[in-house]
Design a protein around this motif. Structure first.
Motif, PDB file in Angstrom:
ATOM      1  N   SER A 293       0.710  -5.206  -0.930  1.00 29.99           N
ATOM      2  CA  SER A 293       1.570  -4.768  -2.040  1.00 29.99           C
ATOM      3  C   SER A 293       2.777  -4.006  -1.496  1.00 29.99           C
ATOM      4  CB  SER A 293       0.788  -3.846  -2.976  1.00 29.99           C
ATOM      5  OG  SER A 293      -0.398  -4.466  -3.414  1.00 29.99           O
TER       6      SER A 293
ATOM      7  N   GLY B   8       0.908 -15.642  -6.691  1.00 31.98           N
ATOM      8  CA  GLY B   8      -0.217 -16.592  -6.645  1.00 31.98           C
ATOM      9  C   GLY B   8      -1.200 -16.228  -5.549  1.00 31.98           C
TER      10      GLY B   8
ATOM     11  N   ASN C 137     -11.514 -15.846   0.679  1.00 32.82           N
ATOM     12  CA  ASN C 137     -10.440 -16.649   1.278  1.00 32.82           C
ATOM     13  C   ASN C 137     -10.992 -17.672   2.254  1.00 32.82           C
ATOM     14  OD1 ASN C 137      -8.172 -15.704  -0.101  1.00 32.82           O
ATOM     15  ND2 ASN C 137      -8.035 -13.897   1.219  1.00 32.82           N
TER      16      ASN C 137
HETATM   17  O1  PNS Z   1      -1.880  -4.099  -0.282  1.00 31.77           O
HETATM   18  P1  PNS Z   1      -3.024  -4.620  -1.082  1.00 31.77           P
HETATM   19  O2  PNS Z   1      -2.862  -4.352  -2.544  1.00 31.77           O
HETATM   20  O3  PNS Z   1      -4.356  -4.185  -0.567  1.00 31.77           O
HETATM   21  O4  PNS Z   1      -2.967  -6.226  -0.881  1.00 31.77           O
HETATM   22  C1  PNS Z   1      -3.909  -7.014  -1.553  1.00 31.77           C
HETATM   23  C2  PNS Z   1      -3.377  -8.437  -1.567  1.00 31.77           C
HETATM   24  C3  PNS Z   1      -1.969  -8.407  -2.131  1.00 31.77           C
HETATM   25  C4  PNS Z   1      -3.388  -8.983  -0.167  1.00 31.77           C
HETATM   26  C5  PNS Z   1      -4.264  -9.301  -2.468  1.00 31.77           C
HETATM   27  O5  PNS Z   1      -4.470  -8.590  -3.665  1.00 31.77           O
HETATM   28  C6  PNS Z   1      -3.592 -10.624  -2.782  1.00 31.77           C
HETATM   29  O6  PNS Z   1      -3.178 -11.367  -1.906  1.00 31.77           O
HETATM   30  N1  PNS Z   1      -3.469 -10.934  -4.043  1.00 31.77           N
HETATM   31  C7  PNS Z   1      -2.908 -12.203  -4.471  1.00 31.77           C
HETATM   32  C8  PNS Z   1      -3.974 -13.003  -5.213  1.00 31.77           C
HETATM   33  C9  PNS Z   1      -5.120 -13.316  -4.280  1.00 31.77           C
HETATM   34  O7  PNS Z   1      -5.014 -14.139  -3.400  1.00 31.77           O
HETATM   35  N2  PNS Z   1      -6.223 -12.588  -4.458  1.00 31.77           N
HETATM   36  C10 PNS Z   1      -7.354 -12.659  -3.562  1.00 31.77           C
HETATM   37  C11 PNS Z   1      -8.290 -13.753  -3.963  1.00 31.77           C
HETATM   38  S1  PNS Z   1      -9.544 -13.839  -2.764  1.00 31.77           S
END
Ligand code: PNS
Length: 164
Positions: free
Chosen positions: A9, A73, A107
């Motif tokens: 973020s 996304g 993931n």
């Molecule tokens: O800095 P953060 O908030 O810890 O980052 C989290 C982030 C942005 C890497 C994660 O929330 C993200 O990539 N979100 C996009 C949607 C997604 O892929 N969610 C994870 C599904 S496994």
């Protein structure tokens, strides 16, 4: 060298993030910093402001050749489209583990060919988060030890507080 994406973020980027970037760039090339457009939380800075602050912070720290992008996304789709081998995430303390574990294994289920690699941030930043930095800045506290000058300025403008 393997290619990697460092997603987050970055609301805003801190010295903890920069520490992870310094470590990751020794292992991966290119290292792409990816600012997520719609984090789970309501960001203080817009995605464009966050991207610009990452770029300015990297320049301030003399970290060249690091591409900064924004994405919306799914992270894994972004990683696939960039053709990276790895997703880099920073770990601070055990409190991060449960969430990162869930993110990494989900993931991997979505794409088994992309590994998540965890790097420990420096001990001196292990308490640091963008949230705590915003909390301190909101009340006019000194965040100069936690974030680069460009971020310090942006926080003051955002919160309209006089320099500490
Ligand atoms: O800095 P953060 O908030 O810890 O980052 C989290 C982030 C942005 C890497 C994660 O929330 C993200 O990539 N979100 C996009 C949607 C997604 O892929 N969610 C994870 C599904 S496994």
């Amino acid at each position: 060298m393997p290619k990697a994406i460092y997603p987050g973020s970055f609301d805003p980027i801190t010295y903890g993030h920069i520490d992870v970037i310094k470590r990751a760039r020794k292992l991966f090339s290119p290292l792409i910093v990816a600012v997520v457009e719609n984090p789970r939380k309501t960001p203080l800075f817009s995605v464009e402001e966050r991207r610009r602050l990452v770029e300015e912070a990297l320049e301030e720290e003399g970290l060249e050749g690091i591409q900064v992008i924004t994405y919306s996304g799914l992270l894994i789709e972004c990683a696939k489209s960039l053709g990276v081998d790895a997703i880099v995430r920073g770990l601070r303390a055990t409190s991060d583990f449960d969430y990162e574990f869930q993110l990494a294994l989900t993931n991997r289920d979505l794409d088994n060919d992309i590994e998540t690699v965890f790097l420990m941030t420096a001990g001196k930043y292990s308490f640091l988060s963008s949230s705590i930095v915003k909390e301190v800045a909101r009340y006019g506290g000194d965040v100069s030890k936690f974030v680069p000058r460009c971020v310090e300025r942006a926080l003051r403008e955002k919160y309209g507080v006089r320099p500490a």
